[in-house]
Motif scaffolding. Structure first.
Motif, short mmCIF file in Angstrom:
data_model
loop_
_atom_site.label_atom_id
_atom_site.label_comp_id
_atom_site.label_asym_id
_atom_site.label_seq_id
_atom_site.Cartn_x
_atom_site.Cartn_y
_atom_site.Cartn_z
N SER A 194 33.02 9.82 -2.88
CA SER A 194 32.57 11.19 -3.05
C SER A 194 32.71 11.98 -1.76
CB SER A 194 31.11 11.20 -3.53
OG SER A 194 30.61 12.51 -3.57
N SER B 1 29.55 6.49 -3.28
CA SER B 1 29.12 7.38 -2.21
C SER B 1 30.26 7.67 -1.24
CB SER B 1 27.94 6.75 -1.47
OG SER B 1 27.54 7.57 -0.39
N GLU C 286 23.29 14.03 -7.47
CA GLU C 286 22.75 14.35 -6.15
C GLU C 286 23.83 14.59 -5.11
OE1 GLU C 286 20.29 10.99 -5.39
OE2 GLU C 286 18.70 11.63 -6.79
N GLN C 287 25.07 14.16 -5.37
CA GLN C 287 26.13 14.34 -4.37
C GLN C 287 26.71 15.75 -4.48
OE1 GLN C 287 29.88 14.15 -5.33
NE2 GLN C 287 28.91 14.86 -7.20
N ALA C 288 27.48 16.16 -3.48
CA ALA C 288 27.88 17.56 -3.33
C ALA C 288 29.17 17.91 -4.07
CB ALA C 288 28.06 17.88 -1.85
N LEU C 289 29.98 16.94 -4.38
CA LEU C 289 31.31 17.22 -4.94
C LEU C 289 31.22 17.79 -6.35
CD1 LEU C 289 34.37 16.87 -4.38
CD2 LEU C 289 34.20 14.66 -5.53
N ASP D 115 35.50 14.96 -1.10
CA ASP D 115 35.01 16.27 -0.72
C ASP D 115 35.71 16.76 0.55
OD1 ASP D 115 33.25 18.49 -1.22
OD2 ASP D 115 32.02 17.81 0.46
#
Length: 402
Positions: free
Chosen positions: A13, A10, A246-249, A17
């Motif tokens: 990531s 987390s 689920e993460q944005a990167l 980003d």
């Protein structure tokens, strides 16, 4: 699930980003980098690097990171996240001397990688599977050193036949090789739920297929040291774990290529030929921008180092033909070759910033794969298994079911 790995993934990531303008900018494609205005002191310091200092940064990941983090706000905290990965446990000196007869069949660096890989791999199944085994060097070593049964899977029948010849005189353990494309459905017919699958430097889609197969079968254990992450059909990295999805990167294929752009193990002659090819590509890039009237990078196909025999003029004509670009007039070839050399010297220095994020990107991808295995009932760990001088791809995932 190991909360330390969840937290590390987390945090990495989010940090990557935040820093993506630095590692997604490619000096070989973009003459004017978007981060120049944000980091003017770093831009000037990189262009001022002498050849020896540059070579030191390119060959010493630690020195490279220490150099850039003095200029990039927050990079030191990002790099500190990576310090918790366990390092070496055993050295080749601890390998039983009677095993050294294997070395005559195996290139020296590969032989040492196998020793280290074995030293970090416990026997956790009834049989080892040597995934994408080539001639079965790793499998034969495991069979002999552990008195184990090993099945090697390899798609190239020539390599399978050579591997069978090498395995014919096994004294302890058994080594069988089967011709099998691991990307095909027939793979599961060769596997059993009590198998421990091994993969030392399986590329791209080959190691991703191992992970999904280990979950679907499911396997007893997996020990995998991935390589060449960019060798995949997908244009973007497809995160495997729920947390990754689920993460944005987002990672592009060229970002995966960034992760493996290291030449610490390449002989000097190979490095010099690579450099000349890159100089010529940049010379051609400047030429094609003028011919097309578009100041944008044109992707070109990979070419073997043998094209150096064509000379710069022949090289450019070949690329122009491959890309359907007309060379009606006769360019000043010496001029563009010189410009390519100058552009390469500059781009090579400015790319130091992008390359300082290689390890963080690789760890992020491997943590995604580790979390995917944990989500499907495996215990798992990530560690270094050999010195970087033997292979920059020295990270190993060990996963097993209790």
């Amino acid at each position: 699930m190991n909360s330390n790995y969840v937290s590390l993934f987390s945090n990495l990531s989010v940090a990557l980003d935040t820093h993506k303008a630095y590692w997604q900018s490619h000096a070989f494609r973009e003459p004017e980098l978007p981060w120049r205005a944000q980091l003017p002191d770093l831009h000037a310091a990189l262009l001022a690097l002498g050849d020896e200092s540059l070579l030191e940064l390119e060959s010493d990941a630690g020195a490279l990171q220490r150099f850039t983090q003095d200029y990039v706000p927050g990079q030191d905290a990002l790099l500190k996240m990576l310090e918790g990965i366990p390092s070496l446990l055993r050295s080749p000196d601890e390998i039983p001397s009677e095993m050294r007869f294997f070395a005559k069949h195996i290139p020296g660096r590969k032989w040492q990688q196998i020793q280290y890989f074995s030293a970090h791999t416990e026997s956790r199944g009834k049989r080892f599977i040597d995934w994408c085994c080539g001639k079965g060097h790793l499998g034969r070593y495991m069979a002999r050193s552990r008195a184990a049964d090993v099945l090697g899977l390899e798609w190239d029948q020539v390599l399978v036949d050579e591997g069978r010849d090498l395995a014919r005189d096994m004294v302890e353990g058994t080594m069988d090789l089967q011709c099998c494309d691991v990307l095909s459905r027939e793979t599961v017919d060769h596997l059993a739920s009590k198998d421990h699958v091994l993969a030392l430097h399986a590329c791209g889609d080959l190691h991703r297929q191992l992970l999904t197969t280990a979950v679907l079968k499911p396997m007893a254990a997996v020990s995998i040291a991935p390589c060449c992450y960019q060798k995949t059909r997908a244009e973007r990295y497809e995160f495997l774990s729920r947390q990754g999805q689920e993460q944005a990167l987002a990672l592009r294929r060229q970002d995966l290529h960034t992760m493996v752009q290291e030449t610490v193990t390449a002989p000097g002659a190979v490095r010099r030929r690579r450099i000349q090819l890159q100089q010529w590509r940049l010379g051609f890039d400047l030429l094609q921008r003028e011919l097309r009237g578009e100041d944008t990078y044109m992707t070109t196909p990979s070419l073997p180092q043998s094209v150096l025999k064509l000379g710069f003029k022949g090289f450019c004509r070949l690329l122009a033909e491959r890309r359907g670009l007309s060379l009606s007039a006769e360019p000043d070839w010496d001029h563009y070759e010189t410009l390519g050399e100058q552009r390469f010297a500059e781009a090579r220095r400015l790319d130091v910033l992008r390359l300082s994020y290689r390890r963080a990107l690789e760890v992020l991808v491997l943590l995604d794969q580790l979390l995917f295995l944990q989500e499907h009932g495996f215990q798992a760990e990530l560690r270094e298994f050999c010195p970087r001088e033997l292979s920059p791809r020295n990270l190993l995932i060990n996963a097993w079911r209790d």
